[in-house]
Design a protein around this motif. Structure first.
Motif, mmCIF file in Angstrom:
data_model
loop_
_atom_site.group_PDB
_atom_site.id
_atom_site.type_symbol
_atom_site.label_atom_id
_atom_site.label_comp_id
_atom_site.label_asym_id
_atom_site.label_seq_id
_atom_site.Cartn_x
_atom_site.Cartn_y
_atom_site.Cartn_z
ATOM 1 N N GLY A 172 0.812 -1.206 0.000
ATOM 2 C CA GLY A 172 0.000 0.000 0.000
ATOM 3 C C GLY A 172 0.849 1.260 0.000
ATOM 4 N N ARG A 173 1.893 1.263 0.820
ATOM 5 C CA ARG A 173 2.785 2.422 0.867
ATOM 6 C C ARG A 173 3.454 2.648 -0.488
ATOM 7 N N ASP A 174 3.912 1.583 -1.096
ATOM 8 C CA ASP A 174 4.569 1.702 -2.398
ATOM 9 C C ASP A 174 3.609 2.208 -3.468
ATOM 10 N N SER A 175 2.308 1.993 -3.240
ATOM 11 C CA SER A 175 1.292 2.465 -4.188
ATOM 12 C C SER A 175 0.872 3.902 -3.911
ATOM 13 N N GLN A 176 1.493 4.508 -2.903
ATOM 14 C CA GLN A 176 1.305 5.937 -2.597
ATOM 15 C C GLN A 176 0.000 6.258 -1.885
ATOM 16 N N ILE A 177 -0.590 5.285 -1.161
ATOM 17 C CA ILE A 177 -1.664 5.664 -0.250
ATOM 18 C C ILE A 177 -1.034 6.076 1.073
ATOM 19 N N THR A 178 -1.742 6.917 1.817
ATOM 20 C CA THR A 178 -1.151 7.499 3.032
ATOM 21 C C THR A 178 -1.700 6.867 4.307
ATOM 22 N N GLY A 179 -2.230 5.660 4.191
ATOM 23 C CA GLY A 179 -2.708 4.971 5.379
ATOM 24 C C GLY A 179 -3.584 3.795 5.027
#
Length: 529
Positions: free
Chosen positions: A411-418
């Motif tokens: 998820g982080r690598d996909s640029q969501i912030t949480g």
């Protein structure tokens, strides 16, 4: 009886060893572990290049210990091919490599970390001490927002003048209010509280409606009140249903010191939408009973017809609750992928975003593997296209701690912030340990309350990382200097912004002065790409 994980691994290895010759099995195991260690070293090097803040000395020490243990095991097996001491060393290395996994995940300072506190968990609360103990556990893994299940199965956990209260909470808490306790204990720990309300899904809690309000209940395409699962649903089109639910949400907003409202089951179930009122209304408008629809075109019209009632309810919820408490944030747990919710469940959540009637969404992106989850997350990001915040759901009931770590990083690598974890009742000790030792080991501020502050922290953190990792990333010093200079300018521009707070603004009202203020930042950002 469930065996502890380390003991289970040891017994499994020993069992496999008996199925092969002792020498070949253990030699192969050493070769496999040497490969794992080599990959681990590559992972550490990649993490440095990605400027992730990890405890590199500690991690390298553990890896070195693993290598020493394997060399000693190799020596012992050379002397005696069934050496028990060698086998013990190999098992220890396996456990060390498993234990190290959480520490390979960075704990970020800015990240939304949600937790659905489900009805199964809340049903275990009998005293305020029970509530406090549970919130201590969530604080220990640095959760910063909870979605406690306060209304479901047709009744609430709190005393209400609008909806019936669950009998258990009437009896056990008498004059006290468990929701007030949850809010009090959460706020003591700097955790936001966004009560979850199951809007149209009654499940097996229809007794309050069966006798006197059966016309509120939705029906299937065969005229039934339930499918084989026995779950009941309220009809989103029925005016009295909408007023009932709006009154409940207003009561929550008015009476409690809550930070947001989280809408769940804000949709139809598959094959529902054939309530008598709804059929009659559709027939008046289009001249055909939904039961008699026999063309794709008319089926599509009926699907959009159903969606409009959910969309209108979202609109009313947002603006009527914000009128009572402007800082209240409205969010919803939604179907994932978007196409499923829109086409099968009457839940066009992109419409809510485009019409600026929602503060953030938590798509229920529950997938078994890291790859499946990451693919789903990227699909949702493409759908939203930076128009709103999304915090994808983690279905931990599907997997172990290792997959949980992988999905958080994906998820982080996909640029969501949480992200948001579903749910407390599904949390096992290995999930808890993975989060506590890994990506949630340090506190973080959520991104949804004050995005400007979050952006300021992130840009300043990026400057510090570039300077901290400059010896490692092997970039030209002039390039590093240029990037740092640009980001310092962005940071200064963010500090000078004079724009409306995110949580209290009317999302519909564009402000040209704010757009003008943001233009220099956009231009500077383009120079970093």
């Amino acid at each position: 009886m469930k065996l502890p994980s380390k003991l289970f691994i040891a017994l499994l290895i020993l069992l496999l060893a008996t199925l092969s010759t002792a020498s070949s099995f253990w030699q192969n195991r050493i070769s496999s572990l040497e490969h794992d260690i080599a990959e681990l070293r590559t992972t550490l090097e990649t993490s440095r290049l990605q400027m992730r803040r990890l405890d590199y000395p500690k991690l390298e020490e553990i890896i070195n210990d693993c290598e020493v243990n394997l060399k000693e095991a190799q020596r012992l097996l050379t002397e005696k091919d069934d050496s028990e001491e060698a086998q013990t060393l190999i098992v220890n290395v396996v456990n060390m490599l498993n234990d190290i996994k959480p520490f390979l995940c960075e704990s970020l300072s800015v990240e939304t970390r949600g937790m659905w506190v489900d009805n199964f968990t809340i049903d275990t609360f009998y005293t305020q001490e029970d509530v406090a103990k549970h919130l201590d556990e969530l604080k220990a893994i640095n959760v910063n927002v909870i979605f406690p299940d306060v209304y479901g199965n047709g009744s609430s956990i709190y005393p209400s003048k609008v909806v019936p209260q669950k009998q258990k909470f009437q009896v056990m808490f008498e004059e006290k209010d468990v929701l007030e306790m949850i809010i009090e204990e959460a706020h003591k720990r700097d955790i936001e509280v966004h009560p979850l309300v199951r809007v149209f899904g009654l499940h097996n809690g229809a007794e309050h409606f069966i006798d006197s309000r059966s016309d509120w209940l939705d029906k299937t395409s065969e005229g039934l009140y339930t499918l084989s699962n026995g779950y009941f649903w309220l009809c989103p089109a029925h005016p009295e249903v909408r007023e009932y639910n709006i009154a409940m949400l207003k009561e929550l907003t008015t009476n409690y010191d809550i930070d947001g409202i989280h809408l769940d089951y804000i949709r139809y179930d598959a094959d529902f939408g054939y309530n008598d009122f709804m059929r009659s209304l559709f027939q008046q408008l289009y001249g055909i009973d939904p039961f008699d629809i026999d063309s794709p075109r008319m089926e599509s019209i009926f699907t959009v017809f159903k969606q409009q009632f959910v969309n209108k309810f979202i609109e009313r919820t947002y603006y009527e609750l914000k009128a009572i408490k402007p800082e209240l944030l409205i969010s919803a747990a939604v179907a994932s992928p978007y196409s499923w919710g829109k086409n099968d469940l009457g839940q066009d959540w992109l419409n809510w975003i485009e019409n600026r009637q929602i503060n953030f969404l938590t798509p229920m992106s529950y997938r078994t593997t890291v790859d499946q989850y990451t693919s789903t997350v990227r699909s949702e990001i493409n759908t939203v296209s930076s128009r709103s915040y999304i915090y994808t759901g983690l279905g931990i009931y599907l997997y172990d701690g290792s997959v949980l770590l992988g999905q958080i990083q994906g998820g982080r690598d996909s640029q969501i912030t949480g992200q948001a974890v579903f749910s407390t009742a599904n949390m096992k000790s290995y999930h808890y340990k993975a989060l506590k030792d890994g990506p949630w080991r340090s506190p973080a501020i959520p991104t949804f309350r004050d995005p400007l502050n979050a952006a300021q922290i992130l840009i300043d953190d990026s400057i510090a990382r570039l300077q901290e990792f400059e010896p490692v990333i092997n970039a030209e010093p002039e390039l590093i200097t240029e990037y740092v200079s640009i980001m310092k300018d962005i940071s200064a521009d963010i500090k000078s912004l004079d724009i409306r707070p995110w949580d209290t603004r009317d999302l519909r009202q564009e402000n040209l002065d704010e757009v003008t203020q943001l233009e220099p930042i956009t231009l500077l950002e383009s120079r970093l790409i």
